[in-house]
Design a protein around this motif. Sequence first.
Motif, PDB file in Angstrom:
ATOM      1  N   ILE A  66       0.823  -1.212   0.000  1.00 38.89           N
ATOM      2  CA  ILE A  66       0.000   0.000   0.000  1.00 38.89           C
ATOM      3  C   ILE A  66       0.857   1.263   0.000  1.00 38.89           C
ATOM      4  CG2 ILE A  66      -1.696   1.300   1.352  1.00 38.89           C
ATOM      5  CD1 ILE A  66      -2.688  -1.488   2.372  1.00 38.89           C
ATOM      6  N   GLY A  67       1.935   1.263   0.803  1.00 40.80           N
ATOM      7  CA  GLY A  67       2.799   2.440   0.850  1.00 40.80           C
ATOM      8  C   GLY A  67       3.452   2.731  -0.483  1.00 40.80           C
ATOM      9  N   THR A  68       3.897   1.679  -1.167  1.00 37.46           N
ATOM     10  CA  THR A  68       4.514   1.832  -2.491  1.00 37.46           C
ATOM     11  C   THR A  68       3.512   2.443  -3.470  1.00 37.46           C
ATOM     12  OG1 THR A  68       5.979  -0.045  -2.107  1.00 37.46           O
ATOM     13  CG2 THR A  68       5.588   0.565  -4.410  1.00 37.46           C
ATOM     14  N   LEU A  69       2.293   1.925  -3.456  1.00 43.30           N
ATOM     15  CA  LEU A  69       1.261   2.436  -4.366  1.00 43.30           C
ATOM     16  C   LEU A  69       0.920   3.885  -4.045  1.00 43.30           C
ATOM     17  CD1 LEU A  69      -1.052  -0.700  -4.435  1.00 43.30           C
ATOM     18  CD2 LEU A  69       0.396   0.129  -6.299  1.00 43.30           C
ATOM     19  N   GLU A  70       0.821   4.194  -2.761  1.00 41.11           N
ATOM     20  CA  GLU A  70       0.485   5.553  -2.344  1.00 41.11           C
ATOM     21  C   GLU A  70       1.554   6.538  -2.814  1.00 41.11           C
ATOM     22  OE1 GLU A  70       0.712   9.119   0.046  1.00 41.11           O
ATOM     23  OE2 GLU A  70       2.095   7.439   0.300  1.00 41.11           O
ATOM     24  N   GLU A  71       2.822   6.163  -2.645  1.00 44.55           N
ATOM     25  CA  GLU A  71       3.917   7.034  -3.063  1.00 44.55           C
ATOM     26  C   GLU A  71       3.917   7.237  -4.573  1.00 44.55           C
ATOM     27  OE1 GLU A  71       7.348   6.246   0.286  1.00 44.55           O
ATOM     28  OE2 GLU A  71       6.900   4.624  -1.115  1.00 44.55           O
ATOM     29  N   LEU A  72       3.729   6.150  -5.312  1.00 46.60           N
ATOM     30  CA  LEU A  72       3.691   6.242  -6.770  1.00 46.60           C
ATOM     31  C   LEU A  72       2.547   7.129  -7.239  1.00 46.60           C
ATOM     32  CD1 LEU A  72       4.619   5.303  -9.636  1.00 46.60           C
ATOM     33  CD2 LEU A  72       2.796   3.597  -9.446  1.00 46.60           C
ATOM     34  N   PHE A  73       1.346   6.916  -6.705  1.00 48.21           N
ATOM     35  CA  PHE A  73       0.194   7.688  -7.160  1.00 48.21           C
ATOM     36  C   PHE A  73       0.328   9.161  -6.793  1.00 48.21           C
ATOM     37  CE2 PHE A  73      -1.818   3.620  -7.952  1.00 48.21           C
ATOM     38  CZ  PHE A  73      -2.564   3.898  -9.082  1.00 48.21           C
ATOM     39  N   GLU A  74       0.932   9.446  -5.652  1.00 46.50           N
ATOM     40  CA  GLU A  74       1.121  10.844  -5.280  1.00 46.50           C
ATOM     41  C   GLU A  74       2.081  11.543  -6.242  1.00 46.50           C
ATOM     42  OE1 GLU A  74       1.416  13.187  -1.240  1.00 46.50           O
ATOM     43  OE2 GLU A  74       3.276  12.060  -1.572  1.00 46.50           O
ATOM     44  N   ILE A  75       3.221  10.916  -6.549  1.00 47.32           N
ATOM     45  CA  ILE A  75       4.201  11.571  -7.410  1.00 47.32           C
ATOM     46  C   ILE A  75       3.666  11.681  -8.841  1.00 47.32           C
ATOM     47  CG2 ILE A  75       5.623   9.615  -8.216  1.00 47.32           C
ATOM     48  CD1 ILE A  75       6.975  12.898  -6.723  1.00 47.32           C
ATOM     49  N   TRP A  76       2.870  10.721  -9.279  1.00 52.58           N
ATOM     50  CA  TRP A  76       2.230  10.779 -10.596  1.00 52.58           C
ATOM     51  C   TRP A  76       1.191  11.908 -10.619  1.00 52.58           C
ATOM     52  CZ3 TRP A  76      -1.432   6.425 -12.710  1.00 52.58           C
ATOM     53  CH2 TRP A  76      -1.738   6.663 -14.061  1.00 52.58           C
ATOM     54  N   THR A  77       0.442  12.039  -9.528  1.00 52.98           N
ATOM     55  CA  THR A  77      -0.528  13.128  -9.422  1.00 52.98           C
ATOM     56  C   THR A  77       0.168  14.478  -9.484  1.00 52.98           C
ATOM     57  OG1 THR A  77      -2.025  11.762  -8.093  1.00 52.98           O
ATOM     58  CG2 THR A  77      -2.326  14.145  -7.952  1.00 52.98           C
ATOM     59  N   TRP A  78       1.317  14.587  -8.822  1.00 55.33           N
ATOM     60  CA  TRP A  78       2.070  15.843  -8.870  1.00 55.33           C
ATOM     61  C   TRP A  78       2.493  16.165 -10.305  1.00 55.33           C
ATOM     62  CZ3 TRP A  78       5.933  15.639  -4.114  1.00 55.33           C
ATOM     63  CH2 TRP A  78       5.184  15.658  -2.930  1.00 55.33           C
ATOM     64  N   ALA A  79       2.846  15.144 -11.079  1.00 53.74           N
ATOM     65  CA  ALA A  79       3.175  15.352 -12.492  1.00 53.74           C
ATOM     66  C   ALA A  79       1.935  15.820 -13.258  1.00 53.74           C
ATOM     67  CB  ALA A  79       3.738  14.076 -13.107  1.00 53.74           C
ATOM     68  N   GLN A  80       0.806  15.186 -12.981  1.00 54.69           N
ATOM     69  CA  GLN A  80      -0.457  15.564 -13.641  1.00 54.69           C
ATOM     70  C   GLN A  80      -0.804  17.022 -13.342  1.00 54.69           C
ATOM     71  OE1 GLN A  80      -3.909  13.638 -12.047  1.00 54.69           O
ATOM     72  NE2 GLN A  80      -5.274  14.485 -13.578  1.00 54.69           N
ATOM     73  N   LEU A  81      -0.551  17.449 -12.111  1.00 50.11           N
ATOM     74  CA  LEU A  81      -0.874  18.813 -11.707  1.00 50.11           C
ATOM     75  C   LEU A  81       0.170  19.834 -12.161  1.00 50.11           C
ATOM     76  CD1 LEU A  81      -2.149  18.116  -8.073  1.00 50.11           C
ATOM     77  CD2 LEU A  81      -3.530  18.667 -10.086  1.00 50.11           C
ATOM     78  N   GLY A  82       1.258  19.349 -12.762  1.00 48.26           N
ATOM     79  CA  GLY A  82       2.272  20.253 -13.271  1.00 48.26           C
ATOM     80  C   GLY A  82       3.311  20.688 -12.256  1.00 48.26           C
ATOM     81  N   PHE A  83       3.388  19.988 -11.122  1.00 46.12           N
ATOM     82  CA  PHE A  83       4.387  20.333 -10.108  1.00 46.12           C
ATOM     83  C   PHE A  83       5.803  19.953 -10.553  1.00 46.12           C
ATOM     84  CE2 PHE A  83       1.163  19.734  -6.396  1.00 46.12           C
ATOM     85  CZ  PHE A  83       0.483  20.863  -6.822  1.00 46.12           C
ATOM     86  N   HIS A  84       5.909  18.928 -11.392  1.00 49.19           N
ATOM     87  CA  HIS A  84       7.214  18.520 -11.915  1.00 49.19           C
ATOM     88  C   HIS A  84       7.019  17.884 -13.282  1.00 49.19           C
ATOM     89  CE1 HIS A  84       6.816  14.119 -11.444  1.00 49.19           C
ATOM     90  NE2 HIS A  84       6.164  14.368 -10.319  1.00 49.19           N
ATOM     91  N   GLY A  85       8.109  17.776 -14.029  1.00 47.34           N
ATOM     92  CA  GLY A  85       8.079  17.142 -15.344  1.00 47.34           C
ATOM     93  C   GLY A  85       8.966  15.918 -15.399  1.00 47.34           C
ATOM     94  N   LYS A  86       9.121  15.251 -14.264  1.00 48.71           N
ATOM     95  CA  LYS A  86      10.020  14.103 -14.165  1.00 48.71           C
ATOM     96  C   LYS A  86       9.278  12.816 -14.512  1.00 48.71           C
ATOM     97  CE  LYS A  86      12.310  16.452 -10.301  1.00 48.71           C
ATOM     98  NZ  LYS A  86      12.643  16.398  -8.861  1.00 48.71           N
ATOM     99  N   PRO A  87       9.965  11.860 -15.152  1.00 48.11           N
ATOM    100  CA  PRO A  87       9.291  10.603 -15.507  1.00 48.11           C
ATOM    101  C   PRO A  87       8.929   9.757 -14.297  1.00 48.11           C
ATOM    102  CG  PRO A  87      11.615  10.561 -16.169  1.00 48.11           C
ATOM    103  CD  PRO A  87      11.339  11.925 -15.664  1.00 48.11           C
ATOM    104  N   CYS A  88       7.780   9.097 -14.405  1.00 48.64           N
ATOM    105  CA  CYS A  88       7.265   8.195 -13.371  1.00 48.64           C
ATOM    106  C   CYS A  88       6.927   6.866 -14.041  1.00 48.64           C
ATOM    107  CB  CYS A  88       5.978   8.734 -12.748  1.00 48.64           C
ATOM    108  SG  CYS A  88       6.109  10.398 -12.062  1.00 48.64           S
ATOM    109  N   GLY A  89       7.139   5.761 -13.340  1.00 47.21           N
ATOM    110  CA  GLY A  89       6.826   4.490 -13.976  1.00 47.21           C
ATOM    111  C   GLY A  89       6.707   3.319 -13.034  1.00 47.21           C
ATOM    112  N   LEU A  90       6.331   2.212 -13.646  1.00 46.71           N
ATOM    113  CA  LEU A  90       6.204   0.917 -12.969  1.00 46.71           C
ATOM    114  C   LEU A  90       7.186  -0.057 -13.591  1.00 46.71           C
ATOM    115  CD1 LEU A  90       2.323   0.429 -13.041  1.00 46.71           C
ATOM    116  CD2 LEU A  90       3.700   0.806 -10.989  1.00 46.71           C
ATOM    117  N   LEU A  91       7.906  -0.792 -12.756  1.00 39.09           N
ATOM    118  CA  LEU A  91       8.688  -1.924 -13.238  1.00 39.09           C
ATOM    119  C   LEU A  91       7.832  -3.156 -12.957  1.00 39.09           C
ATOM    120  CD1 LEU A  91      11.309  -2.603 -14.625  1.00 39.09           C
ATOM    121  CD2 LEU A  91      12.348  -2.949 -12.387  1.00 39.09           C
ATOM    122  N   ASN A  92       7.196  -3.639 -14.001  1.00 44.17           N
ATOM    123  CA  ASN A  92       6.194  -4.703 -13.867  1.00 44.17           C
ATOM    124  C   ASN A  92       6.875  -6.076 -13.864  1.00 44.17           C
ATOM    125  OD1 ASN A  92       3.766  -6.013 -13.698  1.00 44.17           O
ATOM    126  ND2 ASN A  92       3.211  -5.684 -15.839  1.00 44.17           N
TER     127      ASN A  92
END
Length: 197
Positions: free
Chosen positions: A112-138
């Motif tokens: 849950i913590g991993t997912l929460e951290e990922l979704f937060e940083i992705w949301t920050w990208a969506q909101l324009g707070f940063h332009g850094k790549p985000c991803g999943l190693l599946n």
Amino acid sequence: MTAMIKSLCVYCGSSPGRIHAYTEAAHVLAESLVKRNIRLVYGGAGIGIMGKVADRVLELGGEAVGIIPKALAHKEVAHANLTALHVTQSMHERKMLMAELSDAFVALPGGIGTLEELFEIWTWAQLGFHGKPCGLLNVAGYYDALVSFLDHVLAEQFVKKHHHAMLIVETDPNALLDRYAAYQPPVVKQWLDKDQT
């Protein structure tokens, strides 16, 4: 302008998970980071997948920076041999510092913590707070169901196509890092300032 990746933030589990493939993927990612001279930034624990990726980076002579809140330093067993260990007062401070010190973000298998951290940083990208790549190693199909669900969220029009495309999904660490190096963030209107979150 493409991304210059000098530090990668890795979100992952403080447990090893059910299968050895998760540890193997942590080792391969660590090897890829050291080969490319990319510093590891992560949650600071010495156990689970978190410990495995840091141990391998350090074994190979790379840099591993841990960031852990004081309250978890004993529960998650803070790693004793890191290049640097930052102990924060709160989870929020931990996540902010991880974001500030990193040029890109990836989630290995975790809870849950991993997912929460990922979704937060992705949301920050969506909101324009940063332009850094985000991803999943599946790894070993671990995130298959999540990727399918996110496709469903797109189809149901709760996320825009360019926001959906911001989350890069790969099964191989080198392919992921290659895509990060070539990443060009979409032009996103900033909805809020960080201070407003």
